[in-house]
Design an enzyme around this catalytic site. Structure first.
Site, PDB file in Angstrom:
ATOM      1  N   GLY A   1       2.798  36.674 -24.497  1.00  7.34           N
ATOM      2  CA  GLY A   1       2.301  36.808 -23.134  1.00  7.34           C
ATOM      3  C   GLY A   1       3.191  37.702 -22.285  1.00  7.34           C
ATOM      4  CB  THR A   2       6.877  38.087 -22.123  1.00 10.89           C
ATOM      5  OG1 THR A   2       7.075  36.689 -21.893  1.00 10.89           O
ATOM      6  CG2 THR A   2       7.886  38.897 -21.336  1.00 10.89           C
TER       7      THR A   2
ATOM      8  N   GLY B   1      -0.479  33.277 -27.927  1.00 10.48           N
ATOM      9  CA  GLY B   1      -0.887  32.385 -29.008  1.00 10.48           C
ATOM     10  C   GLY B   1      -0.312  30.986 -28.927  1.00 10.48           C
ATOM     11  CG  HIS B   2       3.885  30.080 -27.689  1.00 13.08           C
ATOM     12  ND1 HIS B   2       4.687  29.170 -27.023  1.00 13.08           N
ATOM     13  CD2 HIS B   2       3.998  31.239 -27.013  1.00 13.08           C
ATOM     14  CE1 HIS B   2       5.246  29.775 -25.989  1.00 13.08           C
ATOM     15  NE2 HIS B   2       4.857  31.035 -25.965  1.00 13.08           N
TER      16      HIS B   2
ATOM     17  CB  THR C   1       3.480  46.987 -38.810  1.00 15.54           C
ATOM     18  OG1 THR C   1       3.870  48.311 -39.154  1.00 15.54           O
ATOM     19  CG2 THR C   1       2.631  46.383 -39.913  1.00 15.54           C
TER      20      THR C   1
ATOM     21  CB  CYS D   1      11.197  30.990 -20.505  1.00 16.96           C
ATOM     22  SG  CYS D   1       9.621  31.502 -21.169  1.00 16.96           S
TER      23      CYS D   1
HETATM   24  N1  PLP Z   1       2.898  33.526 -18.358  1.00 15.75           N
HETATM   25  C1  PLP Z   1       2.852  32.201 -18.192  1.00 15.75           C
HETATM   26  C2  PLP Z   1       2.029  31.629 -17.091  1.00 15.75           C
HETATM   27  C3  PLP Z   1       3.564  31.369 -19.050  1.00 15.75           C
HETATM   28  O1  PLP Z   1       3.524  30.050 -18.860  1.00 15.75           O
HETATM   29  C4  PLP Z   1       4.332  31.964 -20.083  1.00 15.75           C
HETATM   30  C5  PLP Z   1       5.152  31.137 -20.974  1.00 15.75           C
HETATM   31  O2  PLP Z   1       5.570  30.088 -20.668  1.00 15.75           O
HETATM   32  C6  PLP Z   1       4.335  33.336 -20.217  1.00 15.75           C
HETATM   33  C7  PLP Z   1       3.601  34.098 -19.339  1.00 15.75           C
HETATM   34  C8  PLP Z   1       5.107  34.006 -21.306  1.00 15.75           C
HETATM   35  O3  PLP Z   1       4.414  33.857 -22.531  1.00 15.75           O
HETATM   36  P1  PLP Z   1       5.191  34.091 -23.906  1.00 15.75           P
HETATM   37  O4  PLP Z   1       6.048  32.887 -24.111  1.00 15.75           O
HETATM   38  O5  PLP Z   1       4.115  34.197 -24.925  1.00 15.75           O
HETATM   39  O6  PLP Z   1       5.956  35.332 -23.755  1.00 15.75           O
END
Ligand code: PLP
Length: 429
Positions: free
Chosen positions: A106-107, A235-236, A272, A362
């Site tokens: 997501g980041t 995904g997670h 990849t 995080c």
């Molecule tokens: N955005 C939100 C709202 C999240 O809660 C998180 C992760 O906790 C992220 C982004 C980041 O996702 P990732 O852990 O897949 O980088």
């Protein structure tokens, strides 16, 4: 004897006996550890669904290890698996397959969206976000500010909601490159009015991105007729593995890649492909799409969450919900226990086998009170006495009932023992 020392509030917790010692005072509390984990931290990360593991296995075990970019048939098998997963993720969002770009998380999706908007509109040096964004949006925007960009952060009200009139006023059509709003807040679960906000941005000719990492798979989201330009998922958070995510990019909006290299993902994200995890993400998308069609799925989650909150509010004095009680995810409960040290509570609940969170998993070591809760107008002390519990499709009624007992007992003991409102480690997941 192992001791966990909450150095900010001078609390010692003996992890063998769970005795809380504060300034020489011993509460005599012993947690009822029964050896089983009760996982109530699904907004931090969620268990990989067993069917996802089965789907991924051929791509991990060695039989299907081809490179999806290779020209021979062995590589083509992997390519087909990636394309099938792309279709599955697209179906979950009700969009076209070619609008899905696979990323690592997501980041990365969030950073890609921001960078793309800035590259597509180089003359625009203004971004609008909310004060409740995850650090995967907030930190890139802070970085932009240090490089001459302007960032407007929309205020949150006491229930965690933004004001659409403030959004409308904040957008400067020739200056604003992007509006980015979190779909569901990771700490409180509060939902942003995304459809309305995206429409406002579109009418003003500005790209609109949503960080939907917490929302996807928990509530139905269809983007077919939506004004959303880009959307991030991970995904997670939806029972697929860590290390895979996706960015939806509406085919009618401009896009510039962030990661350059071999030209994978139709030149939009080089590197990849993580084939096994992409296959897992596709499978999770299918499972969640089916689950969301079934009204019981959401009712099960919100029913358990409401049972949990109702019991604790009824049995533990001075307990309150943080955030709007209706406009929020069905799985998330952010509770304020007045006068309780959040970190002490987490440690004791951990000893009782219960996983929950003061915010996220995080970062490490940040001792600031939650940025989201303070943006909602709550005091640092309230933020430090607040804990997030987040459920999943795997959470059972029995687990919730055991968690209620444990939280009630633990809060009671901490209130007897500890000075209030001190020392919570707050991270941002
Ligand atoms: N955005 C939100 C709202 C999240 O809660 C998180 C992760 O906790 C992220 C982004 C980041 O996702 P990732 O852990 O897949 O980088």
């Amino acid at each position: 004897m192992t001791q966990i020392v909450n150095w900010r509030s001078c609390v010692c917790i003996d992890t063998l006996t769970d005795k809380v010692q504060d300034n020489g005072c011993d509460s005599g509390y012993t947690a009822a550890v029964n050896g089983e984990l009760i996982y109530l931290d699904n907004n931090a990360t969620a268990r990989v669904h067993p069917e996802v593991c089965v789907a991924m296995e051929p791509y991990l075990s060695g039989e299907m290890y081809g490179n999806p970019s290779a020209g021979y048939r062995f590589g083509k098998q992997a390519r087909e698996a990636v394309e099938q997963a792309r279709g599955q993720v697209a179906a979950l969002l009700d969009v076209e397959s070619e609008e899905i770009i696979f990323t690592s998380c997501g980041t990365e999706s969030n950073n890609t969206a921001i960078q793309s908007a800035l590259k597509c509109y180089p003359d625009r040096r203004h971004v609008v976000i909310s004060a409740g964004e995850h650090s995967a949006i907030e930190k890139p925007c802070k970085y932009l500010e240090s490089h001459g960009y302007r960032v407007t952060r929309l205020a949150l009200d006491g229930e965690g909601l933004i004001d659409l009139e403030e959004l409308e006023a904040a957008i400067e059509p020739d200056e604003t490159a992007l509006v980015s709003l979190i779909w569901a807040n990771n700490e409180t679960g509060v939902l942003s009015p995304i459809d309305e906000a995206a429409t406002i941005a579109k009418e003003k000719g500005v790209l609109f991105h949503s960080d939907a990492v917490q929302a996807i798979g928990k509530i139905p989201i269809g983007l077919h007729d939506s004004a959303v330009s880009m959307l991030s998922l991970s995904g997670h958070k939806l029972h697929a593995p860590k290390g895979v995510g996706a960015l939806y990019v509406n085919r009618r909006v401009r896009f510039e890649p962030w990661i350059l290299g071999g030209g994978q993902e139709s030149d939009r994200r080089s590197g990849t492909e993580n084939v096994a995890s992409i296959v897992g993400l596709g499978k999770a998308a299918v499972l969640l799409q089916n689950a969301l069609k079934n009204e019981n799925h959401q009712a099960h989650l919100s029913g358990l969450r409401d049972r949990f909150e109702k019991a604790l509010i009824g049995r533990v004095a001075n307990t309150q919900v943080n955030g709007h009680c209706e406009k929020r995810l069905p799985n998330t409960s952010n509770l304020y226990f007045e006068g309780v040290d959040g970190e002490g509570l987490l440690i004791l609940l951990d000893n009782a086998g219960i996983c929950c969170s003061p915010g996220s998993a995080c970062g490490t070591g940040s001792v600031k009170p939650s940025r989201v809760l303070t943006a909602m107008g709550f005091s640092s002390s309230r933020a430090r006495s607040s804990v997030r519990f987040s459920l999943s499709m795997f959470t059972t009624e029995e687990e919730i009932d055991r968690a209620i007992e444990a939280v009630e007992q633990t809060v009671g003991k901490l209130r007897v023992t500890l000075p209030s409102g001190r020392g919570s480690v707050v991270r941002n997941t």
